[in-house]
Structure formats: C-alpha cells, structure tokens
Motif scaffolding. Structure first.
Motif, short mmCIF file in Angstrom:
data_model
loop_
_atom_site.label_atom_id
_atom_site.label_comp_id
_atom_site.label_asym_id
_atom_site.label_seq_id
_atom_site.Cartn_x
_atom_site.Cartn_y
_atom_site.Cartn_z
N LEU A 1 -1.45 3.26 0.06
CA LEU A 1 -0.70 4.57 0.87
C LEU A 1 0.06 4.08 2.01
O LEU A 1 0.93 4.73 2.34
CB LEU A 1 -1.74 6.03 0.93
N GLY B 1 3.49 3.42 0.01
CA GLY B 1 3.51 4.28 0.11
C GLY B 1 2.84 4.59 -1.61
O GLY B 1 3.43 6.13 -1.69
N VAL B 2 2.42 4.19 -1.55
CA VAL B 2 2.15 4.68 -3.50
C VAL B 2 0.39 5.80 -3.03
O VAL B 2 -1.04 6.22 -2.35
CB VAL B 2 1.28 3.80 -4.01
N ARG B 3 0.76 7.05 -2.91
CA ARG B 3 0.21 8.08 -3.09
C ARG B 3 -1.58 8.46 -4.40
O ARG B 3 -0.66 9.16 -5.26
CB ARG B 3 0.32 9.69 -2.51
N PRO C 1 9.50 0.36 0.04
CA PRO C 1 8.28 1.24 -0.92
C PRO C 1 8.07 0.75 -2.58
O PRO C 1 9.45 -0.15 -2.83
CB PRO C 1 8.53 1.96 -0.64
N SER D 1 5.71 5.13 -5.22
CA SER D 1 5.50 5.66 -4.21
C SER D 1 6.87 6.93 -4.31
O SER D 1 6.98 7.59 -4.77
CB SER D 1 6.24 4.73 -3.34
N SER E 1 4.84 8.87 -9.60
CA SER E 1 3.62 7.66 -9.97
C SER E 1 3.35 8.51 -11.51
O SER E 1 2.67 7.92 -11.72
CB SER E 1 2.32 8.52 -8.69
#
Length: 459
Positions: free
Chosen positions: A156, A160-162, A286, A290, A293
């Motif tokens: 994250l 930027g990966v939630r 990013p 991101s 998903s």
C-alpha cells in the motif's frame, strides 16, 4: 588378483577405505569377474586391521552387488556391465584434461550484493524468532498472518495496492505461485497471453498447466497493445513496472487501456512486479493492481531485492480467484519456510526492510551508472544500452556482425561470464544480438575490469 597396497587415511573409517578401494578395482576391471578375493582373515592380516573391519567392507560390497559369498569357498567378484564404467572413466578423463578458463568476472543477474546485506540485523532477528513458540510448528497453508499483514502495509505504501491481509498468499517462488494459480484458472480459461520477449519461466509454468499461449509483441519502447484486439485469450501475464528483459515501464495510458481490456473481456491481468523497488530516475510507478484490484492478480517477491535463497514470494488475489484458490489448496502445506516468514515479518515490522530497500537503491544506482559509463567509454557507437533506468541488469545490443553464441564464448575465453537473451524471445526476434549484464553483486572495480575484458574479447 594383483598385489594391492593400501595407504590408510585418517579422515575416513578403515572399512570404508577398503570397500572403496575394492569397488574401484572391480569397476576399472583390475579384478575380473569370478576372480576370488582374499579371505577375511588373510586381508585383515595383510592390512594389519581387525577381521571385523574387513568383514564390514566385504558386507558392503555384497550388499551393493559387487561381490558374492559362496559358503566356505569365500568371496568372488560378480560380473558387471563394463560400458557404464568405461564411459564414466572416459568422461572423467575428458573433464580433467579439458582446459576451462577460470571466470574472473561474472555478469550473472540472479545474485544480490553481499557486502551490503544486513547480516548482523538478520541474524539477530533470526535468533530472536528461534526462541519463540511459533517457530516450532508447521506453517499456515497460505502464509503466516504476521507476514501477510506486513506485506499488505508495504505494498500500500510503496505500490499503492490496497488489500486485506487475507487476500495475500505466500509462496516460495514466482514459478511455484504461477503453477498453483494456473491449476485454479485453467478450469475457466484455456489460453494465456504472454509478452514476447518475456520471462521464460512463466511461459513454462503456463505450458505445464496446458494453457495455449498467444504472444504480445514488446519492443525497446514498450508493448504494442493493439494486438489485443485480435486475440481470444482473456488472461494476460505482464511485467509492467520493469519489463523482463527490456526494462521498459508501461505508461499510465497503456495501464488504463489494459485494465479496460480486462474488464471488457471479463478476464484477469497477472502483474509480475518482480523488482519494482529499484528505479533510479524516478520513484517507482504505481502498480496495475492499484488501479483495479478486481481484475489484477499481483505478484511480488523478496528474491531480487533481498536474498534469492530466502524463497519468499507473495501474491494478492481478487476475491473470486481467492475463494477458488483457497478451496483448492486448503489441505496443502505451505511451500515455503515458516522460519523465513516469521523472520521477514519481524524484519519488516522493525522498519529494517524499508531501510534496506532505500540503502540498496543508492548502492545499485551507483553501480548502474558506473557500468553504463564504462560501456559507453569502451564501446561507443558499437552498442546500444537498454534498460538503464531501473533493475539489476542492463542489456547491450551489439552492432557487430556476430552471433549471440559467439559473443558469449569469446567473453568466456577471456574469463568473463555474460548471459544470453535469446531464451526470452518467441517470434519477435531482434536484428542484432542482445547480451544481458547483471551488476548487483560486483564492485565498481570489478565492473570496470569486466567491461575492459569484454572490449578485448569482442573488438
């Protein structure tokens, strides 16, 4: 049997030395088939050892089929196929006489910098982990929660990966993860799009699962996504942050186009983010995951950025794929080390991972700049340098009328090991040979020496 002289060594049991000597005589034909061996007592007396020692040696030879016991008559040599041992001797002799130059500089790309590895810190944390109760059990099938939580927080912050930690899967290598993933996906998909050129290890994993492969051409300037319109596959494997092997990064326009394609096709993008940490001119881009998903399966690992031998890879799965994956592999044991997982989790929790990445980015940037400078100084217009903005290797396209094999063999004859790139290409061949030079484990002095030797070998 010819007169035998034994000289015993101190570093091995005497019975074993006797066994090995007789085994060698029999394999080399010095003792013929059906020839009698000395009795246990005679051999013990002549070698000044106990009878039990010679008995143990003979029993081992009997067990392996080299000799046989015939009651009161004694021991005799069994007949063996001579061809096997003749070939072995011939091969051994050839290897001994063949002149192989020593490798002075190795531009391999699958190692990391040893001198800057945080050995003391890693050892201290490892020792601490070994005192904890959790280290003395089998691991969770999809990875330890403590590590999955740290990975979720890291990607994250950095990519930027939630994601929820429960959507993170821990594995041992990219190929292992792709093999497992393919077993899940092949029930709904029969074909896969791969980059050309692209990572050959991924292609082999997909082939092993029976996928038909379509190829997306990639050039030094990037991928040609227009070809997607004519393809039937709904799965695609890409390396968008640092293409393997060209090193080019996919611009935001293409990333959005790829996401639109995946949504339109109701398919998935497998994003291999294998060494995104090491970008030298700008901050890391990013990740595709991101942006969307739901349609991106995200892969990352600790091999390139930390230690290849740690065998830790992770994958973030969309909800539907995650459910199917866990259903398939709930009863399988974790394919990676529990101890490594717990140690890496603590390493990340203490902030050591971020410190390591920042430090190594500066170290590798300095080495990259030095390698590029030396190549330009030594070769000038005779080469084009590809991928100098990121990663742990560069490609050099040689504008000389020679083959890839010639360049590799000539370099080796001067004590330099370089890597081919032909294995990455399927149909989208290049007009000139391209050689891969890894620099991560070399000092600046070694890099300079290596490039100088390549100049002598090739020019």
């Amino acid at each position: 049997m010819k007169n035998t002289i034994f000289t015993f060594k101190d570093n091995s049991p005497k019975y074993k030395q006797i066994y090995e000597k007789f085994k060698s005589f029999i394999e080399q034909g010095d003792i013929k088939a059906d020839e009698p061996l000395p009795s246990i007592r005679q051999l013990a007396d002549s070698l000044h050892v106990s009878r039990n020692t010679t008995l143990m040696a003979y029993e081992q030879l009997v067990a392996e089929g080299y000799i046989r016991g015939e009651g009161r008559k004694g021991y005799f040599v069994n007949e063996l196929e001579p061809l096997l041992f003749q070939e072995a001797r011939s091969s051994s002799t050839h290897k001994q006489t063949e002149s192989v130059p020593p490798v002075r500089i190795d531009f391999r790309a699958d190692v990391v910098d040893q001198s800057h590895f945080p050995l003391k810190t890693w050892r201290r944390i490892s020792n601490q982990v070994l005192t904890e109760k959790d280290s003395f059990r089998y691991g969770e099938p999809f990875g330890e929660l403590c590590l999955r939580e740290q990975i979720a927080a890291y990607i994250l912050q950095s990519r930027g990966v939630r994601t929820d930690p429960n959507a993170v899967i821990i594995g041992s290598s990219t190929q292992q993860m792709l093999l497992y993933l393919g077993l899940v996906l092949k029930h709904d998909f029969s074909s896969m799009i791969v980059e050309d050129p692209g990572y050959d290890g991924a292609r082999e994993a997909f082939r092993l699962n029976g996928f038909t492969l379509e190829t997306l051409p990639v050039y030094e300037t990037g991928a040609d996504l227009s070809h997607l319109e004519h393809m039937k596959s709904r799965l695609i494997y890409v390396t968008p942050s640092h293409h393997s092997p060209y090193g080019v990064s996919m611009p935001i326009q293409q990333r959005h186009a790829l996401i639109r394609w995946a949504n339109k096709m109701q398919g998935y993008i497998i994003e291999d983010d294998y060494d995104s940490e090491f970008r030298y001119s700008q901050k890391p881009f990013p990740a595709l995951a991101s942006i969307d998903s739901a349609r991106v399966i995200y892969l990352g690992n600790f091999s390139k950025s930390f230690l290849p031998g740690i065998r830790l890879t992770y994958m973030v799965l969309p909800e539907l794929v995650l459910h199917r994956y866990k259903k398939h592999f709930t009863h399988f044991e974790s394919p990676t080390s529990l101890f490594s997982q717990l140690t890496m989790a603590k390493f990340m929790q203490l902030g050591e991972w971020n410190r390591h990445v920042k430090r190594m980015r500066l170290v590798y940037k300095r080495k990259m700049l030095h390698l590029v400078s030396e190549l330009k100084k030594q070769f000038g217009q005779n080469i084009s340098i590809i991928g100098e903005q990121s990663g742990l290797y560069v490609l050099i396209k040689l504008h000389l009328n020679r083959s890839e094999e010639w360049f590799i063999q000539r370099a080796f004859s001067y004590g330099v090991n370089v890597c081919p790139t032909s294995l990455y290409f399927i149909k989208n061949k290049t007009d000139h040979p391209i050689i891969k030079l890894g620099f991560s484990h070399l000092s600046c002095e070694e890099i300079g020496l290596g490039v100088g030797l390549l100049k002598k070998a090739w020019m």
